[in-house]
Design an enzyme around this catalytic site. Structure first.
Site, PDB file in Angstrom:
ATOM      1  N   ASP A   1      -5.628  -3.750  -2.474  1.00  0.00           N
ATOM      2  CA  ASP A   1      -4.585  -3.443  -1.495  1.00  0.00           C
ATOM      3  C   ASP A   1      -3.932  -4.711  -0.925  1.00  0.00           C
ATOM      4  OD1 ASP A   1      -3.227  -2.521   0.918  1.00  0.00           O
ATOM      5  OD2 ASP A   1      -4.443  -0.707   0.763  1.00  0.00           O
TER       6      ASP A   1
ATOM      7  N   SER B   1       0.831  -1.200   0.000  1.00  0.00           N
ATOM      8  CA  SER B   1       0.000   0.000   0.000  1.00  0.00           C
ATOM      9  C   SER B   1       0.872   1.259   0.000  1.00  0.00           C
ATOM     10  CB  SER B   1      -0.947  -0.035   1.205  1.00  0.00           C
ATOM     11  OG  SER B   1      -2.004   0.884   1.070  1.00  0.00           O
TER      12      SER B   1
END
Length: 325
Positions: A191, A43
């Site tokens: 993610d 991320s």
């Protein structure tokens, strides 16, 4: 290496806008002479790892993040702006409240300034490994390597697109659609925090020649109960649990020893309206955490202890800064 420079690998945890705290810790590591053989992240940590591998120093990254208005990443489609119905339509059609286009284009522009567009531009050996989650096939992806499973040449693939994959917070940003060429079916990539928010294990080897340093976000109240008052707060609680539970369960004692814990100052993952003052505070908190870490960190002892636990011998050569070579 020259002078007091030290080889190491670096792994950066995800944490949305809080990632500027990791940059504060990174700046101190660089001041202590650390240079990175390989980097990895999830991320926001994927973005930091990638820009660092492209040649940006931590101080350059700090200035870039300080000046950037993160709310510019929150781009809605025209139908997403329809009162009341817009958010529901966005979730139904695009699977997210916001497009990730603005984030991808911003990262792409920064990388191009360093001559990086595809992974081949890093050279013969790609120094960056990014974590994403394929929720269609139920797989953790280590990119760019795992792109071969989908029928793509990793070297020719866009670096910025992979960063976007790793940063696509479920429901918040649209997932990235990636065609699985062998089957002809589309896959949704989100993610990496869904499956591993802190992949500190990624560079471990039986006989390490240099340490892996972890850069992780820490909240003093991280053990507090999540308040669940409705469907949205329930989703946030589920996502935060997914982010941390797996890694926390399997992080070993030596992982904690090699990890810089950066306080988050109560700032939330998706606080995209973060002020410049709060950004400075986060950066400084990360810098203080790193100074504290390096005041006691002994990488020679760390490598020797790890080798001992694995039942192997480790001999640091005279003058060898971190077992490189």
């Amino acid at each position: 290496m020259e002078g007091n420079e030290v080889w190491a690998d670096a792994v950066f945890e995800g944490g949305g806008v809080k990632g500027i705290g990791l940059v504060g810790a990174l700046s101190v590591a660089e001041d202590h002479g650390y240079r990175w053989k390989k980097v990895a992240g999830t991320s926001a940590g994927a973005m930091i790892a990638t820009l660092s591998a492209a040649g940006y120093t931590a101080k350059e990254l700090y200035e870039i993040l300080l000046q950037k208005d993160f709310s510019e990443f929150l781009i809605r489609t025209w139908y997403g702006r329809i009162p009341y119905l817009g958010p529901a339509l966005s979730l139904w059609i695009k699977k997210g409240f916001y497009s990730g286009d603005a984030l991808e284009k911003w990262v792409e522009k920064l990388l191009l300034q360093k001559g990086i567009a595809t992974f081949d531009d890093f050279g013969e050996e790609v120094p960056v490994h990014l974590i994403a989650s394929d929720i269609t096939r139920g797989r953790l992806l280590v990119l760019p390597h795992d792109l071969t499973e989908y029928g793509y040449d990793p070297g020719a693939f866009s670096v910025a697109r992979v960063v976007r994959m790793s940063c696509s917070i479920p429901y918040f940003f649209d997932p990235v659609k990636l065609l699985h060429k062998p089957s002809g079916k589309p896959c949704y990539i989100v993610d990496g925090a869904v499956l591993s928010n802190f992949p500190v294990w990624i560079f471990d080897r039986e006989n390490p020649r240099w340490p892996t340093l972890g850069f992780r976000l820490f909240s003093p109240d991280e053990k507090a109960f999540h308040e669940i008052e409705g469907p949205f707060s329930m989703f946030i609680s589920i996502f935060l649990t997914m982010m941390d539970a797996h890694d926390n369960r399997y992080i070993k004692e030596h992982d904690g020893v090699r990890t810089i814990q950066v306080p988050t100052l109560g700032i939330k993952l998706t606080d995209f309206s973060l002020s410049a003052e709060k950004k400075r505070e986060l950066f400084q908190a990360g810098a203080r955490a790193a100074e504290s870490f390096f005041s006691t960190w002994d990488y020679r002892k760390h490598l020797a202890d790890r080798a001992k636990k694995q039942g192997i011998s480790y001999n640091l050569r005279p003058g060898d800064k971190a077992g490189n070579g």
